[in-house]
Write a protein that holds these residues in place. Structure first.
Motif, PDB file in Angstrom:
ATOM      1  N   ASN A   1       0.818  -1.162  -0.061  1.00 43.10           N
ATOM      2  CA  ASN A   1      -0.099   0.026  -0.108  1.00 43.10           C
ATOM      3  C   ASN A   1       0.788   1.128   0.043  1.00 43.10           C
TER       4      ASN A   1
ATOM      5  N   SER B   1     -10.815  -0.372   5.143  1.00 43.58           N
ATOM      6  CA  SER B   1     -11.804  -1.803   5.003  1.00 43.58           C
ATOM      7  C   SER B   1     -13.236  -1.815   4.200  1.00 43.58           C
TER       8      SER B   1
ATOM      9  N   GLN C   1     -12.380 -11.551  -1.411  1.00 44.54           N
ATOM     10  CA  GLN C   1     -13.021 -10.106  -0.935  1.00 44.54           C
ATOM     11  C   GLN C   1     -12.538  -9.926   0.627  1.00 44.54           C
TER      12      GLN C   1
ATOM     13  N   LYS D   1      -8.819  -8.870   0.857  1.00 43.58           N
ATOM     14  CA  LYS D   1      -8.597  -7.390   0.319  1.00 43.58           C
ATOM     15  C   LYS D   1      -9.117  -6.446   1.589  1.00 43.58           C
ATOM     16  N   CYS D   2     -10.131  -6.734   2.337  1.00 41.00           N
ATOM     17  CA  CYS D   2     -10.438  -5.818   3.179  1.00 41.00           C
ATOM     18  C   CYS D   2      -9.796  -6.057   4.400  1.00 41.00           C
TER      19      CYS D   2
ATOM     20  N   GLU E   1      -6.400  -6.731   4.418  1.00 40.60           N
ATOM     21  CA  GLU E   1      -5.242  -6.258   4.109  1.00 40.60           C
ATOM     22  C   GLU E   1      -5.150  -4.785   4.383  1.00 40.60           C
TER      23      GLU E   1
END
Length: 395
Positions: free
Chosen positions: A190, A335, A380, A383-384, A386
């Motif tokens: 990120n 998130s 999914q 992803k949240c 992370e």
């Protein structure tokens, strides 16, 4: 990857040769004095594995190195018993290969045996991590902690308190795997250099608090336990929704944070597949191990991975410090999960941590649906999660 030191070699040279942060090499070799290397000593280089290469007609070390985007000296280091004019068609030499893909996939659930194998692979390829046994389950399975980083900030995360929430183990271990790959490949997470996070944070991970329960849900009972667990399960041999440990006690209702209120509020008054808090707090070895872990470390905050709801809880009885709200807002932002300060719940690990240490604690409810959540939700959920994982390390 193990290599043998040659006269004149230094860890700084290896750092440059293999494009690895020097401190990862140093931390991978805690028994080596980096200023006094001895020829013939063996050291570990993280993020690499040795793979065999079979010599073909026309090969030489320079040609092999060029084809594999390596320097010749990496080949000389790994094959110190070989000379250029000694290469023979059909024989094998070793070539260093950098790990760029994760060990873990979302194709199948992760039981305790699979977790141990995965942790061993992490330790083999990324020897700068530490693996500690913090206690044992009812059935004697070691509860393992992974530690990564040398920073002053200490963060703890855990998963699979509840047996039918086994997907949380895969999520947390996937995040750890990505972090390790980022560290050894010089990647950003990120937009943040992973090595910066490593230098700032000591991360503690307990990926499976309830190994006995997870194995029961995924594999069914051991033959010598079948009658015992079927009695708790009201005669059913379907354990897919089992939440408790093997004794039929909900581990996340075991902590001394208004445990008596929790006991009174629960309908279950005897061992059950879910929601029975036991006859007293901290009767179960898994809960005791988690308390001891927190007491023996000075964690700045903790995050417990659960399912489901796409929300997280961050307060307890007003004991949470002001910084908890700032963290909650950031976790909500990255998130998309809903931040909830208070819920009518007691005796959880997060509750006890906040009450005991007056530091931030969070219970994440990943995904949405009926537990156990299907693996189809994994991308999914990951992803949240992370976003929260990296925001926690960078806070």
């Amino acid at each position: 990857m193990e290599v043998i030191i040659r006269p004149g070699d230094t860890l700084s040279y290896f750092s440059s040769l293999f494009r690895l942060p020097l401190n990862l090499i140093v931390d991978s070799n805690p028994n080596i004095n980096p200023d006094k290397l001895n020829a013939a000593d063996k050291i570990q280089l993280p993020g690499y594995v040795k793979v065999p290469y079979t010599i073909i007609e026309g090969d030489n070390l320079w040609k092999i190195a060029d084809a594999k985007n390596l320097t010749v000296d990496t080949l000389l280091l790994l094959n110190q018993n070989k000379e250029e004019d000694q290469l023979k068609v059909g024989e094998n030499i070793f070539v260093p290969e950098k790990m760029v893909t994760p060990f873990i996939t979302s194709k199948s659930p992760c039981d305790y045996k699979s977790l141990v194998k995965l942790i061993n692979n992490f330790k083999r390829v990324y020897p700068f991590i530490a693996v500690n046994t913090i206690g044992s389950s009812v059935l004697g399975n070691p509860i393992q902690e992974i530690k990564i980083g040398k920073g002053a900030k200490k963060i703890h995360m855990n998963a699979s308190f509840h047996a039918n929430e086994w997907i949380t183990t895969i999520v947390l271990m996937s995040l750890v795997n990505k972090y390790l790959l980022s560290l050894t490949n010089g990647a950003l997470m990120n937009g943040i250099q992973a090595i910066h996070l490593y230098n700032e944070v000591e991360l503690s991970i307990v990926p499976m608090v309830n190994p006995d329960g997870v194995d029961l849900v995924l594999n069914g009972p051991r033959s010598n336990l079948r009658d015992h667990v079927m009695e708790i399960n009201e005669g059913s041999d379907d354990f897919i929704h089992w939440k408790a440990n093997i004794n039929g006690i909900d581990l996340n209702n075991q902590f001394p944070a208004n445990w008596d209120i929790c006991k009174e509020n629960k309908q279950k008054k005897a061992p059950a597949p879910r929601d029975f808090p036991g006859d007293a707090p901290l009767t179960e070895p898994e809960a005791i191990a988690m308390v001891d872990l927190a007491k023996n470390n000075s964690f700045d905050f903790v995050i417990a991975f659960h399912t489901q709801g796409e929300e997280f809880y961050w307060g307890y009885e007003g004991f949470e410090p002001s910084e908890s709200e700032n963290l909650a807002k950031e976790f909500e932002r990255v998130s998309g999960y809903h931040a909830i300060r208070y819920v009518n719940s007691h005796a959880g690990y997060k509750d006890w941590f906040i009450q005991e240490f007056k530091r931030p604690g969070f219970t994440l409810e990943l995904g949405k649906g009926i537990n156990p959540l299907p693996l189809s939700q994994f991308p999914q959920i990951l992803k949240c999660a992370e976003g929260i994982f990296i925001a926690a390390l960078n806070y």
